[in-house]
Design an enzyme around this catalytic site. Structure first.
Site, PDB file in Angstrom:
ATOM      1  N   MET A 183      -1.587  76.385 -27.587  1.00  0.00           N
ATOM      2  CA  MET A 183      -2.128  74.985 -27.048  1.00  0.00           C
ATOM      3  C   MET A 183      -3.652  75.410 -26.484  1.00  0.00           C
ATOM      4  SD  MET A 183      -0.351  72.270 -27.126  1.00  0.00           S
ATOM      5  CE  MET A 183      -0.695  71.460 -25.636  1.00  0.00           C
ATOM      6  N   ASN A 202      -8.150  85.994 -22.027  1.00  0.00           N
ATOM      7  CA  ASN A 202      -6.877  86.077 -22.196  1.00  0.00           C
ATOM      8  C   ASN A 202      -6.526  87.578 -21.952  1.00  0.00           C
ATOM      9  OD1 ASN A 202      -4.562  84.717 -24.161  1.00  0.00           O
ATOM     10  ND2 ASN A 202      -4.280  86.807 -24.459  1.00  0.00           N
ATOM     11  N   ASN A 277       3.392  72.708 -18.540  1.00  0.00           N
ATOM     12  CA  ASN A 277       4.480  71.629 -17.910  1.00  0.00           C
ATOM     13  C   ASN A 277       4.920  72.260 -16.936  1.00  0.00           C
ATOM     14  OD1 ASN A 277       4.391  69.401 -19.975  1.00  0.00           O
ATOM     15  ND2 ASN A 277       5.624  70.839 -21.459  1.00  0.00           N
ATOM     16  N   SER A 303      -0.086  65.988 -23.320  1.00  0.00           N
ATOM     17  CA  SER A 303       0.795  65.827 -24.267  1.00  0.00           C
ATOM     18  C   SER A 303       0.225  65.841 -25.748  1.00  0.00           C
ATOM     19  CB  SER A 303       1.906  64.389 -23.807  1.00  0.00           C
ATOM     20  OG  SER A 303       2.528  64.431 -24.969  1.00  0.00           O
ATOM     21  N   LYS A 358       4.208  63.488 -16.685  1.00  0.00           N
ATOM     22  CA  LYS A 358       4.364  64.082 -18.039  1.00  0.00           C
ATOM     23  C   LYS A 358       5.895  64.350 -18.132  1.00  0.00           C
ATOM     24  CE  LYS A 358       3.701  66.358 -21.679  1.00  0.00           C
ATOM     25  NZ  LYS A 358       4.464  67.396 -21.788  1.00  0.00           N
ATOM     26  N   HIS A 361       7.820  61.548 -19.185  1.00  0.00           N
ATOM     27  CA  HIS A 361       7.393  61.361 -20.580  1.00  0.00           C
ATOM     28  C   HIS A 361       8.093  62.233 -21.453  1.00  0.00           C
ATOM     29  CE1 HIS A 361       5.252  63.109 -23.988  1.00  0.00           C
ATOM     30  NE2 HIS A 361       4.595  61.852 -24.248  1.00  0.00           N
ATOM     31  N   ASN A 362       8.544  63.334 -20.919  1.00  0.00           N
ATOM     32  CA  ASN A 362       9.122  64.290 -21.793  1.00  0.00           C
ATOM     33  C   ASN A 362      10.841  63.949 -21.853  1.00  0.00           C
ATOM     34  OD1 ASN A 362       7.032  65.729 -22.187  1.00  0.00           O
ATOM     35  ND2 ASN A 362       7.689  67.756 -21.714  1.00  0.00           N
ATOM     36  N   GLU A 365      10.918  61.190 -24.165  1.00  0.00           N
ATOM     37  CA  GLU A 365      10.765  61.883 -25.446  1.00  0.00           C
ATOM     38  C   GLU A 365      12.128  62.349 -25.956  1.00  0.00           C
ATOM     39  OE1 GLU A 365       7.560  64.831 -25.739  1.00  0.00           O
ATOM     40  OE2 GLU A 365       9.251  66.320 -26.110  1.00  0.00           O
ATOM     41  N   LYS A 434      13.020  73.117 -23.084  1.00  0.00           N
ATOM     42  CA  LYS A 434      12.399  73.943 -22.101  1.00  0.00           C
ATOM     43  C   LYS A 434      12.351  73.645 -20.675  1.00  0.00           C
ATOM     44  CE  LYS A 434       8.968  75.677 -25.619  1.00  0.00           C
ATOM     45  NZ  LYS A 434       8.934  74.368 -26.375  1.00  0.00           N
ATOM     46  N   ARG A 612      36.985  55.047  -1.478  1.00  0.00           N
ATOM     47  CA  ARG A 612      36.140  55.913  -0.359  1.00  0.00           C
ATOM     48  C   ARG A 612      36.784  55.610   1.013  1.00  0.00           C
ATOM     49  NH1 ARG A 612      30.975  55.046   0.075  1.00  0.00           N
ATOM     50  NH2 ARG A 612      30.189  57.046   0.692  1.00  0.00           N
ATOM     51  N   HIS A 618      34.995  56.148   4.749  1.00  0.00           N
ATOM     52  CA  HIS A 618      33.640  55.941   4.438  1.00  0.00           C
ATOM     53  C   HIS A 618      33.052  54.735   4.721  1.00  0.00           C
ATOM     54  CE1 HIS A 618      33.481  60.188   3.085  1.00  0.00           C
ATOM     55  NE2 HIS A 618      34.456  59.861   2.335  1.00  0.00           N
TER      56      HIS A 618
HETATM   57  C1  6PG Z   1       4.082  67.069 -25.537  1.00  0.00           C
HETATM   58  C2  6PG Z   1       5.553  67.600 -25.419  1.00  0.00           C
HETATM   59  C3  6PG Z   1       5.599  69.165 -25.111  1.00  0.00           C
HETATM   60  C4  6PG Z   1       6.819  69.892 -25.392  1.00  0.00           C
HETATM   61  C5  6PG Z   1       7.826  69.897 -24.316  1.00  0.00           C
HETATM   62  C6  6PG Z   1       9.128  69.620 -24.791  1.00  0.00           C
HETATM   63  O1  6PG Z   1       4.241  65.971 -24.823  1.00  0.00           O
HETATM   64  O2  6PG Z   1       3.306  67.508 -26.162  1.00  0.00           O
HETATM   65  O3  6PG Z   1       6.545  67.105 -24.852  1.00  0.00           O
HETATM   66  O4  6PG Z   1       5.152  69.384 -23.699  1.00  0.00           O
HETATM   67  O5  6PG Z   1       7.181  69.495 -26.662  1.00  0.00           O
HETATM   68  O6  6PG Z   1       7.645  70.829 -23.924  1.00  0.00           O
HETATM   69  O7  6PG Z   1       9.839  70.692 -25.000  1.00  0.00           O
HETATM   70  P1  6PG Z   1      11.461  71.021 -25.262  1.00  0.00           P
HETATM   71  O8  6PG Z   1      12.055  70.005 -26.215  1.00  0.00           O
HETATM   72  O9  6PG Z   1      11.471  72.373 -25.801  1.00  0.00           O
HETATM   73  O10 6PG Z   1      11.920  70.783 -23.778  1.00  0.00           O
END
Ligand code: 6PG
Length: 636
Positions: A183, A202, A277, A303, A358, A361-362, A365, A434, A612, A618
């Site tokens: 990246m 680096n 992330n 992303s 973000k 978003h994931n 996703e 991840k 409850r 409760h």
């Molecule tokens: C993006 C992706 C990117 C990555 C995620 C998901 O928006 O470019 O979401 O951030 O693919 O880390 O990874 P995992 O599927 O391994 O959780």
């Protein structure tokens, strides 16, 4: 093209040296054009007598040269700006005279070439007082300075100028980037392509990460003006103030570790951007910590994966508005463009807002991916279609409002073959992750927002990981698939409804966080930022950026009420077909369950409340006393 790294405050002196005929004036003029500093030809400073002497074929002696060198020295000391001077400066003594009392930084550039090449060039030079017959005398006294930048004149003028630029580039860079993984490298090339001057760092790890930055720079012409570093202090010092340091490193401890190392090297007003992330709560903490040092911090979602990073990602920056002002231009320049040409990067909100968005978003996703995986499973295993048929069916969906980046790449994944075998049949069915998906569910739990589809997708990944257990369970229970017809029109409609429900949930979670953390997130703007570059870009997102302005709650917008109403039966049908065929569709099912719950005023929670109160006192509220005190009953 002008060099993008021109520093208007460049007050350095570039001496282009070498024997007569080596091309000093040509290179000097070309360099002047490139870096916008005035060029002076040393020949123009010779007293008349020197010119006459040389024209008559006699070489100058040290005494002749003294007056000439003094004149050039005077030119430099009287100039407040930087300049480029062509002057043979053949001997060390002459260079000492040229630079006497000059406080400006001097670059000695020595044009090197062999006698024959220069001689032949001089023969074809008709309008110069210095004839080729004097060339040998020049070589005779030549003392090549070991501190000079040596350029071989066999190369083109353009290449020589480029070499000079690379070697003299001590101009401060606009942006520093730490971390040259996949990246980081793509982002660096993207920044450079937009004319943003870079310093790249680096870490050095003997044997595995060795001269990564240097080698990377050498591999891409777009990085010609970039500097590579393995020393963090030198890297920081190479940056223009206020400095901008972009971290593209693994989320977690490495980010804190790098920030710790950067703090003593940075000054108040400098900026660190974390483009990984990272967890939004850590981003908030890092922001607070850095702000105590007067250092700005931006935590940004990026992303689009490797390709997005290179060609234009979707960028979701969060932090103080003043911090964003520092990096706005650079981030907006590298981002993808929406259909109106606007940048798919925009300020999200303070603190961890960018990373929160973000993260969601994931989470979305995950569900968008899981829907497609479940539909594939249904078609493949329940209905018995082959992979090509499924790819073709998906292809037809891309021509409709179902189109999305994830749908497109799934088709490619399905079509990919290795030795005539579909690659998907070789890939082990254990999904990795991840962490961002699980953080989304945890955040939703903390904020009390039901994100059923996102969580179902996450848990489907978790469950997939228990491959060996599934293997032994299948032996215990036997295969339970029943072949079943799947109605393809209903399937498309069900998919459409499920996606709307998934987007609704993610958006509700963002609203809840925005309110809880006072982020004031502009959701239609987030949808716009997500229309290109990011992984969940789609036709639906194009629609959402407009519709959310009209009605912030997606499932209450008339358009979606209509679509869901029309598609509900299909979703029910597909889910029941899947259930009866023994096919697991956790995410599609959870979308259905969510919407059934959402559109029914009467839930079953009255029973929960009774239970409850029974065992724990409760208390509960009554329908006939909605604003009254909560009630308790002695149940037995
Ligand atoms: C993006 C992706 C990117 C990555 C995620 C998901 O928006 O470019 O979401 O951030 O693919 O880390 O990874 P995992 O599927 O391994 O959780």
């Amino acid at each position: 093209m002008k060099d993008q790294t021109i520093d208007p405050t460049d007050t350095r002196v570039y001496f282009i040296c070498g024997v007569s005929g080596c091309g000093k004036s040509t290179v000097g003029r070309a360099l002047s054009k490139k870096i916008d500093l005035p060029f002076f030809d040393g020949d123009d400073f010779h007293p008349k007598e020197n010119v006459a002497k040389m024209a008559s074929g006699q070489p100058l002696d040290d005494k002749d040269r003294k007056r000439w060198l003094t004149a050039i020295n005077k030119l430099i000391s009287q100039s407040e700006d930087g300049l480029i001077v062509a002057c043979s400066a053949l001997k060390e003594k002459y260079r000492a005279q040229l630079s006497e009392d000059i406080t400006k930084k001097i670059h000695w550039i020595f044009l090197n070439g062999d006698f024959d090449l220069i001689y032949n060039r001089m023969i074809s030079r008709i309008d110069h007082f210095m004839g080729p017959n004097l060339l040998q005398s020049q070589f005779d006294i030549l003392e090549i300075p070991n501190y000079a930048i040596e350029c071989d004149i066999k190369y083109s003028v353009e290449k020589i100028v480029q070499n000079i630029r690379i070697q003299t580039l001590q101009m401060k860079k606009q942006l520093g980037l730490i971390g040259l993984g996949v990246m980081g490298k793509s982002l660096a090339r993207n920044f450079a392509d937009k004319g943003i001057s870079l310093s790249l760092y680096n870490r050095f790890v003997k044997g595995s990460e060795d001269e990564i930055a240097k080698n990377f720079i050498e591999s891409y012409p777009v990085l010609d003006t970039a500097e590579g570093h393995e020393d963090l202090q030198e890297f920081v010092q190479s940056l223009k103030t206020p400095r901008t340091v972009f971290l593209m490193i693994s989320a977690g401890a490495a980010v804190d570790d790098t920030i710790e190392k950067l703090i003593p090297l940075l000054d108040k007003g400098d900026l660190i951007i974390d483009g990984g992330n990272s967890h939004y709560k850590l981003t908030q903490e890092r922001n607070d910590k850095l702000s105590a040092h007067g250092i700005y911090f931006i935590g940004t979602g990026v992303s689009g994966g490797e390709e997005g990073a290179l060609k234009g990602p979707s960028i979701m920056p969060g932090g103080e508005p003043e911090a964003y002002a520092i990096c706005k231009d650079a981030l907006e320049a590298i981002a993808a463009k929406d259909i109106n040409g606007g940048s798919c990067c925009g300020y999200i909100g303070k603190g961890g807002a960018g990373h929160f968005v973000k993260m969601v978003h994931n989470g979305m996703e995950y569900a968008e991916m899981q829907f497609l995986a479940e539909i594939y499973g249904l078609l493949r295993y329940s209905a018995g279609y082959d992979t090509d048929f499924i790819a073709n069916l998906f292809e037809t969906w891309t021509k409709t409002d179902l189109n999305s980046y994830l749908l497109e790449i799934t088709i490619e994944v399905l079509r990919k073959k290795e030795d005539d075998i579909h690659l998907v049949d070789i890939i082990l069915d254990k999904a990795g992750n991840k962490g961002t998906g699980s953080w989304t569910t945890i955040a939703a739990c903390e904020l009390g927002v039901p994100v059923n589809t996102l969580t179902a997708a996450l848990f489907a990944r978790y469950q997939s990981a228990f491959k060996e257990e599934r293997q032994s369970a299948e032996k215990l229970y036997g295969k339970q698939f029943n072949k079943r017809e799947i109605d393809l029109t209903s399937l498309a409609d069900a998919y459409k409804v499920a996606r709307i429900i998934n987007h609704h949930q993610g958006i509700q979670l963002i609203y809840a966080a925005s309110e809880s953390y006072n982020w004031n997130i502009d959701m239609p703007e987030v949808a716009r930022i997500w229309t290109n570059g990011c992984i969940i870009r789609s036709e639906l997102m194009e629609d959402l950026k407009v519709k959310l302005k009209e009605e912030p709650i997606l499932l209450k917008h008339a358009t979606y009420v209509n679509i869901v109403n029309n598609g509900m039966e299909s979703l029910r049908k597909v889910c029941s077909q899947a259930i009866l065929s023994g096919s697991a569709i956790p995410c599609l099912n959870s979308a259905l369950t969510y919407v059934e719950t959402y559109i029914n005023e009467q839930s079953t929670a009255n029973i929960i409340q009774g239970q409850r109160d029974y065992f724990g006192a409760h208390r509960y509220q009554r329908k006939d006393d909605p604003i009254g005190p909560s009630h308790h009953t002695i149940w037995n």
